[in-house]
Scaffold this motif. Structure first.
Motif, PDB file in Angstrom:
ATOM      1  N   ILE A   1      -2.741  -4.301   2.975  1.00  0.00           N
ATOM      2  CA  ILE A   1      -2.415  -5.089   1.794  1.00  0.00           C
ATOM      3  C   ILE A   1      -1.708  -6.372   2.209  1.00  0.00           C
ATOM      4  N   ASP A   2      -0.747  -6.245   3.130  1.00  0.00           N
ATOM      5  CA  ASP A   2      -0.009  -7.410   3.607  1.00  0.00           C
ATOM      6  C   ASP A   2      -0.938  -8.433   4.249  1.00  0.00           C
ATOM      7  N   ALA A   3      -1.935  -7.966   4.985  1.00  0.00           N
ATOM      8  CA  ALA A   3      -2.874  -8.891   5.631  1.00  0.00           C
ATOM      9  C   ALA A   3      -3.638  -9.706   4.591  1.00  0.00           C
ATOM     10  N   THR A   4      -4.066  -9.062   3.497  1.00  0.00           N
ATOM     11  CA  THR A   4      -4.779  -9.817   2.460  1.00  0.00           C
ATOM     12  C   THR A   4      -3.852 -10.815   1.779  1.00  0.00           C
ATOM     13  N   GLN A   5      -2.601 -10.442   1.607  1.00  0.00           N
ATOM     14  CA  GLN A   5      -1.641 -11.372   0.987  1.00  0.00           C
ATOM     15  C   GLN A   5      -1.356 -12.562   1.895  1.00  0.00           C
ATOM     16  N   ARG A   6      -1.231 -12.299   3.209  1.00  0.00           N
ATOM     17  CA  ARG A   6      -0.991 -13.399   4.146  1.00  0.00           C
ATOM     18  C   ARG A   6      -2.210 -14.302   4.245  1.00  0.00           C
TER      19      ARG A   6
ATOM     20  N   SER B   1      -6.525  -9.094  -2.558  1.00  0.00           N
ATOM     21  CA  SER B   1      -5.520  -9.935  -3.205  1.00  0.00           C
ATOM     22  C   SER B   1      -6.194 -11.214  -3.689  1.00  0.00           C
TER      23      SER B   1
ATOM     24  N   ALA C   1      -5.753  -9.816  12.225  1.00  0.00           N
ATOM     25  CA  ALA C   1      -5.213  -8.498  11.901  1.00  0.00           C
ATOM     26  C   ALA C   1      -6.173  -7.373  12.262  1.00  0.00           C
TER      27      ALA C   1
ATOM     28  N   PHE D   1      -1.963  -2.121  -4.515  1.00  0.00           N
ATOM     29  CA  PHE D   1      -0.686  -1.460  -4.294  1.00  0.00           C
ATOM     30  C   PHE D   1      -0.916   0.046  -4.189  1.00  0.00           C
TER      31      PHE D   1
ATOM     32  N   LEU E   1      -0.230  -0.278   3.807  1.00  0.00           N
ATOM     33  CA  LEU E   1       0.670  -1.382   3.479  1.00  0.00           C
ATOM     34  C   LEU E   1       0.418  -2.579   4.381  1.00  0.00           C
ATOM     35  N   GLU E   2       0.090  -2.320   5.642  1.00  0.00           N
ATOM     36  CA  GLU E   2      -0.236  -3.398   6.563  1.00  0.00           C
ATOM     37  C   GLU E   2      -1.524  -4.111   6.124  1.00  0.00           C
TER      38      GLU E   2
END
Length: 260
Positions: free
Chosen positions: A130-135, A238, A164, A116, A127-128
């Motif tokens: 981080i989002d990629a690792t979460q997805r 993540s 990504a 974060f 943020l993109e």
């Protein structure tokens, strides 16, 4: 070694997962601009001890590290992505921080990580990423079910990360957990479907997609532990521990309450 838990052991794994999730959540909520990483480590220590649990990190001394880790949580900042050794550093606006925690409770281990941005503004693209690792993590979990192969999970994770646009390092990745923190099977963050160990109910896995913006090469910091991107670019990570059940994958490291 690959451990398969019995049905009577699974509640203990759930308890370990809940503890890890709640400690991570509490620590994250307290990380603000000016927070010292040594305080973060102290908070984790206090909560682990209070719960009657044991740190998986303090005495951890694998071949790729320099002696025992000596701390209770990994704190990786900006270009650091894995095994970040807590040190005397005060968090700044826009720092991308990854917290990674593994704890043993009543003889079973759970492992989780979250990335974060502290304060703001968020660095471009962070943020993109981080989002990629979460997805990617969600995709790996969705692929985890009895009869699937480890390669199916790796392929699902890698498809998201590659789509990504991130290079993928396969040296470090997910792994089995159980009575110890790092077990077989190794779960790389990209791979070929239909290959590897066949998943069975009772198997615990820690899945952990992590990426660096423009490289797949790591360098080891002078502390002998912290792994950084070779180019100095930002990183994200993540991780969840899951249990394979008859119905699919159960996420063990979800927090029990909403983040404050």
């Amino acid at each position: 070694m690959i451990e398969i838990l019995s049905a009577v052991e699974l509640p203990r794994a759930r308890a370990a997962g809940a503890l890890v999730a709640d400690i991570l959540q509490s620590v994250r909520s307290r990380c603000t601009v000016g927070t010292n990483l040594l305080d973060v480590d102290r908070w984790a220590q206090e909560m682990i001890v209070e719960a009657g649990a044991q740190s998986c990190y303090v005495d951890y001394a694998p071949p790729f590290g320099r002696g025992p880790f000596g701390h209770y949580i990994c704190t990786s900042v900006n270009d650091a992505v894995l095994h970040g050794l807590p040190h005397d550093y005060a968090l700044r606006d826009g720092d991308l921080l990854t917290l990674d925690l593994a704890v043993s409770l009543r003889g079973l281990v759970a492992d989780s990580a979250v990335s974060f941005v502290v304060g703001g503004p968020a660095p471009a693209g962070s943020l993109e990423m981080i989002d990629a690792t979460q997805r990617a993590l969600a995709a790996g979990i969705a692929a985890a079910r009895p009869g699937a192969r480890i390669g199916d999970l790796s392929h699902a994770i890698g498809t998201v990360l590659d789509g990504a646009g991130y290079p993928i390092n396969t040296e470090f990745g997910g792994h089995g957990v159980g009575s110890t923190m790092h077990q077989d099977p190794h779960v790389t963050n990209t791979g070929r479907p239909g290959r590897g160990f066949t998943l069975r109910p009772g198997l615990l896995l820690a899945l952990e997609p992590w990426v660096m913006v423009d490289t797949d090469e790591l360098v080891t910091d002078a502390d002998g532990w912290t792994l950084r991107s070779a180019t100095g670019c930002l990183t994200a990570h993540s991780e969840h521990t899951i249990a394979i059940t008859d119905d699919g994958a159960e996420i063990l490291t979800l927090p029990s309450r909403a983040l404050l």
